[in-house]
Design an enzyme around this catalytic site. Structure first.
Site, mmCIF file in Angstrom:
data_model
loop_
_atom_site.group_PDB
_atom_site.id
_atom_site.type_symbol
_atom_site.label_atom_id
_atom_site.label_comp_id
_atom_site.label_asym_id
_atom_site.label_seq_id
_atom_site.Cartn_x
_atom_site.Cartn_y
_atom_site.Cartn_z
ATOM 1 N N LYS A 52 0.782 -1.327 -0.067
ATOM 2 C CA LYS A 52 -0.075 -0.045 -0.087
ATOM 3 C C LYS A 52 0.858 1.228 -0.142
ATOM 4 C CE LYS A 52 -3.998 -2.371 1.999
ATOM 5 N NZ LYS A 52 -4.534 -3.084 3.007
ATOM 6 N N GLN A 96 -4.823 -1.676 9.223
ATOM 7 C CA GLN A 96 -4.689 -2.859 8.608
ATOM 8 C C GLN A 96 -5.259 -3.891 9.613
ATOM 9 O OE1 GLN A 96 -3.783 -3.457 5.579
ATOM 10 N NE2 GLN A 96 -4.072 -5.781 5.683
ATOM 11 N N ASP A 119 -11.514 2.533 3.274
ATOM 12 C CA ASP A 119 -11.787 1.175 3.327
ATOM 13 C C ASP A 119 -13.245 0.766 3.078
ATOM 14 O OD1 ASP A 119 -9.534 -0.635 3.710
ATOM 15 O OD2 ASP A 119 -9.159 -0.262 5.748
HETATM 16 N N1 GUN Z 1 -6.872 -6.845 5.803
HETATM 17 C C1 GUN Z 1 -7.310 -7.577 4.849
HETATM 18 N N2 GUN Z 1 -7.910 -6.957 3.815
HETATM 19 C C2 GUN Z 1 -8.057 -5.667 4.143
HETATM 20 C C3 GUN Z 1 -8.420 -4.516 3.658
HETATM 21 O O1 GUN Z 1 -9.043 -4.524 2.535
HETATM 22 N N3 GUN Z 1 -8.395 -3.487 4.583
HETATM 23 C C4 GUN Z 1 -7.705 -3.451 5.752
HETATM 24 N N4 GUN Z 1 -7.757 -2.206 6.636
HETATM 25 N N5 GUN Z 1 -7.469 -4.594 6.407
HETATM 26 C C5 GUN Z 1 -7.304 -5.591 5.388
#
Ligand code: GUN
Length: 284
Positions: A52, A96, A119
């Site tokens: 990211k 995350q 998200d």
């Molecule tokens: N953990 C697995 N996929 C995601 C996601 O798309 N966003 C976040 N914040 N955590 C995750």
């Protein structure tokens, strides 16, 4: 034989577009910022967060990483979220998941300002998605919709089956397919006749979390097969939920793992962060 849906190439197109728009914002003195918060030592989370941050660099955003220890308390994390909510340099906040057990994930998600919730996990944003009137789409389902669009297969009237009912993927995925007028079935661990239901799907989205869960008997000849899985096989190699090699001849279109849904999730996160910055600055 299936056509491979190239998530890497499609995500590159999305990111190029984001990059172009971010450059225009920069000319107006607007710098786009994404805060990425990781708690603890989950190795998969570390990889995702690094990817990211790398994507932020590619599109010209500033990323702010907060790596907190495994022992972080809920209160400490909530205080950080509060600080980021107030920080004008931060357009998007991504915490995350999963979080360590001592932290209630919902409490953290609820604390993120909805306008910075890139998200789209906050209940306010989930509600907007349900109604079909939204600013942000959840990144993975939105990425899947882009991949399906790229095949040229129209979702309208198609039998769509989603395997998995998580808040992050399964449930919003079903909603986005429904918005495109698909006839949607959600299957999960208690579903009876799962293989039979899947085998009638024109569009099958697998988000189970089990390697080689989807076998050729479970897919319809010519179906669009989208693999959201991110598993490790016996050799520690990354693999999806679909037995790719075995299903390849029967599917019409199929996503590889890696190189399918994964890169799209990150591209859509960049798109959402750009949207957040545009909304904050009253730019269409
Ligand atoms: N953990 C697995 N996929 C995601 C996601 O798309 N966003 C976040 N914040 N955590 C995750």
């Amino acid at each position: 034989m299936a056509q491979i849906i190239d998530g890497k190439a499609i995500s590159a197109k999305v990111k190029a577009q984001v990059r172009e728009e971010a450059a225009l914002l920069k000319k107006q003195g607007i710098e786009v910022g994404l805060a990425v918060v990781i708690v603890g030592n989950n190795s998969a989370s570390r990889v995702y967060v690094n990817n990211k941050k790398k994507a932020c660099e590619e599109v010209g955003f500033t990323s702010y990483e907060y790596a907190l220890s495994e022992e972080t308390t809920q209160q400490e994390l909530l205080e950080l979220v509060e600080k980021l909510n107030k920080d004008d340099k931060v357009n998007g906040i991504l915490v995350q998941l999963p979080l360590p057990n001592q932290i209630n994930e919902n409490a953290v998600i609820n604390a993120i300002l909805p306008e910075k919730d890139v998200d789209a996990f906050h209940p306010e944003n989930v509600g907007h998605i349900m109604i079909g009137d939204f600013n942000f789409l959840p990144c993975t389902p939105a990425g899947v919709m882009e991949l399906i669009a790229e095949t040229g297969v129209d979702v309208c009237g198609k039998n769509c089956v989603v395997i998995g009912r998580s808040n992050i993927v399964g449930k919003p995925m079903a909603m986005l397919l429904l918005h495109k007028n698909g006839t949607v079935t959600i299957c999960h661990s208690r579903t009876k006749n799962l293989a039979e239901i899947c085998s009638k799907a024109d569009i099958l989205v697998a988000a189970v979390g089990k390697a080689k869960f989807v076998t050729p008997d479970m897919i319809k000849e010519g179906a669009v097969v989208i693999d959201v899985g991110m598993n490790r096989n016996e050799d520690g190699k990354l693999c999806g939920d679909v037995d790719y090699a075995a299903c390849f001849d029967k599917a019409g279109y199929i996503t590889p793992v890696p190189g399918g849904v994964g890169p799209m999730t990150i591209a859509m996160l960049m798109k959402n962060t750009l949207t957040a910055a545009k909304i904050k600055n009253n730019i269409q």
